[in-house]
Design a protein around this motif. Structure first.
Motif, short mmCIF file in Angstrom:
data_model
loop_
_atom_site.label_atom_id
_atom_site.label_comp_id
_atom_site.label_asym_id
_atom_site.label_seq_id
_atom_site.Cartn_x
_atom_site.Cartn_y
_atom_site.Cartn_z
N THR A 112 0.87 -1.17 0.00
CA THR A 112 0.00 0.00 0.00
C THR A 112 0.91 1.22 0.00
OG1 THR A 112 -1.70 -1.18 1.25
CG2 THR A 112 -1.84 1.22 1.20
N SER A 129 1.27 5.45 -0.51
CA SER A 129 0.51 6.70 -0.47
C SER A 129 1.43 7.91 -0.57
CB SER A 129 -0.33 6.79 0.80
OG SER A 129 0.49 6.96 1.94
N THR A 177 1.08 12.22 0.19
CA THR A 177 0.25 13.24 0.82
C THR A 177 0.79 14.62 0.46
OG1 THR A 177 -0.24 11.78 2.69
CG2 THR A 177 -0.65 14.13 3.01
N GLN A 227 -3.43 10.31 -1.61
CA GLN A 227 -3.91 9.28 -2.52
C GLN A 227 -3.05 8.04 -2.32
OE1 GLN A 227 -2.66 11.40 -6.36
NE2 GLN A 227 -2.22 9.25 -6.86
N GLU A 228 -3.60 6.87 -2.67
CA GLU A 228 -2.84 5.64 -2.49
C GLU A 228 -3.01 4.72 -3.70
OE1 GLU A 228 -4.29 3.68 1.07
OE2 GLU A 228 -5.67 2.45 -0.10
#
Length: 411
Positions: free
Chosen positions: A207, A209, A211, A373-374
């Motif tokens: 995962t 991400s 920012t 968002q990831e």
């Protein structure tokens, strides 16, 4: 001479002991193609290696904080098993950094896009789009990612960075990346299939991400960022990348296959719904699929070793995907969601690999300050008898490996 004799005998004895010791060391070293070899090599030549391991010790994943929390390699069959990731042994062992790019390898690394165009983060403003001006940002090349947390099945890495794109837009961002080892039950749920005990497997999900830590919103007018995951795998002369796609009208219009010139017909076959791309590490070539036709899965099969590799990733059919072609672009947000690259000799005869890559990208988002968002990706390898692997391929990809096996010499 009598006085010299004991000394000579002693020296011969020492030389014999030294030779025996070296021979024993060589015998004790695991074979180079194994996971055990790569594990020992990385522990000897880097400072922060972390291993995720199943309870039976068969499924193993090797991570490096030195190299941005990337998955360096994995195996489905324990320490003595096949090592799936490609490693650049010479570069890693040198302990030195190249100026433009450090291809240390690893079967899943974290990158950011776009690579080319007016919003590129790999070229400075006004530079020509050629290899002499290409520069991989340090945060995805040379910067170590500290471990935020870790346990037996998951490691989380994090860092911050500032980037400036070709058009002069600035990005202050935080990056977080987690790598999680999956159980058989979790993998079966994710893939929607089951398999028999005859197959060995390893699977992990990352995962990733980003920012927006700045004061201003990121906008399409000044450029956006995408999350880009690339896997360098070890090829054999019989490795085929398999990418299913939606069989819509004019589907081939949404496939780019000329990144490094036209791919010879014997290396690439495009049917109405599947791409077959020979990835033996012998011919430099690359292709990509737009989100209009991409399915959330790509694969490769090594017919020499009976290894099926699957990557799974999300696709937004109407998403904003960055264009990474090395040119000023009329459509900077009509890029690829999935790519594959086959390494091979460049014009000057030099070569990084051999390796091949399967890649996926996220859409690019207009992030407000503090917004994130990831992008998730599942990577799994299955190894075992051909028939069981073929059944899995039929279920997951809709592809009969037997047909490829009989035709692959003409692909």
């Amino acid at each position: 001479m009598k006085k010299l004799l004991p000394c000579l005998i002693g020296l011969w004895a020492l030389a014999g002991c030294s030779q025996t010791t070296n021979e024993n060391k060589e015998k004790a070293m695991p074979a180079k193609v194994t996971y055990a070899y790569d594990s020992a090599f990385l522990k000897a030549n880097t400072s922060s290696v972390y291993e995720l391991k199943s309870s039976d010790g068969q499924a193993r994943v090797l991570l490096s904080a030195d190299y941005q929390g990337r998955v360096m390699t994995s195996t489905a069959t324990g320490a003595s098993g096949n090592s799936y990731g490609w490693l650049n042994y010479d570069l890693i062992e040198s302990g030195e950094w190249n100026k433009q790019f450090n291809p240390v390898g690893g079967e899943e690394r974290f990158w950011l896009g776009p690579e080319g165009g007016q919003f590129s983060i790999y070229f400075t403003e006004g530079a020509e789009f050629d290899i002499s001006n290409w520069q991989v940002p340090g945060v995805i090349d040379t910067v170590a990612y500290p471990i935020v947390s870790a346990n037996d099945t998951e490691v989380v890495f994090g860092t911050t960075a500032k980037l400036v794109n070709y058009s002069g837009a600035e990005f202050d961002l935080a990056i977080e990346r987690s790598v999680r080892l999956l159980s058989k039950e979790a993998l079966a749920t994710s893939l929607g299939v089951t398999w028999g005990e005859s197959l060995k497997w390893v699977a992990y999900e990352t995962t990733n991400s980003i920012t927006n830590k700045g004061a201003n919103q990121w906008t399409k007018d000044t450029g956006l960022l995408s999350i880009w995951l690339l896997g360098m795998m070890t090829p054999s002369p019989e490795t085929m990348v398999i990418i299913p796609f939606k069989p819509i009208d004019r589907a081939k219009d949404h496939i780019t296959d000329d990144y490094f010139g036209e791919i010879p017909a014997e290396r690439l076959t495009v049917t109405d719904s599947v791409i077959y791309f020979q990835c033996d590490g012998l011919y430099r070539s690359k292709l990509g699929l737009s989100p209009v036709i991409a399915k959330p899965m790509a694969a490769s099969f090594d017919f020499a070793k009976n290894i099926l590799t699957i990557i799974k990733f999300p696709v937004e059919p109407n998403g904003t995907y960055v264009n990474s072609k090395w040119e000023m672009q009329d459509e900077p947000y009509k890029g690829d969601v999935v790519n594959s690259y086959n390494d091979g000799p460049m014009a000057d005869g030099s070569q990084m690999g051999p390796f091949y890559e399967i890649e996926s990208s996220s859409p690019a988002k207009e992030l407000a300050p503090g917004e994130a968002q990831e992008h998730k990706q599942l990577t799994c390898h299955f190894e075992g008898e051909f028939e069981s692997l073929n059944q899995l391929s039929k279920s997951l990809l809709g592809v009969d490996l037997t047909e490829i096996k009989s035709k692959k010499t003409t692909l």
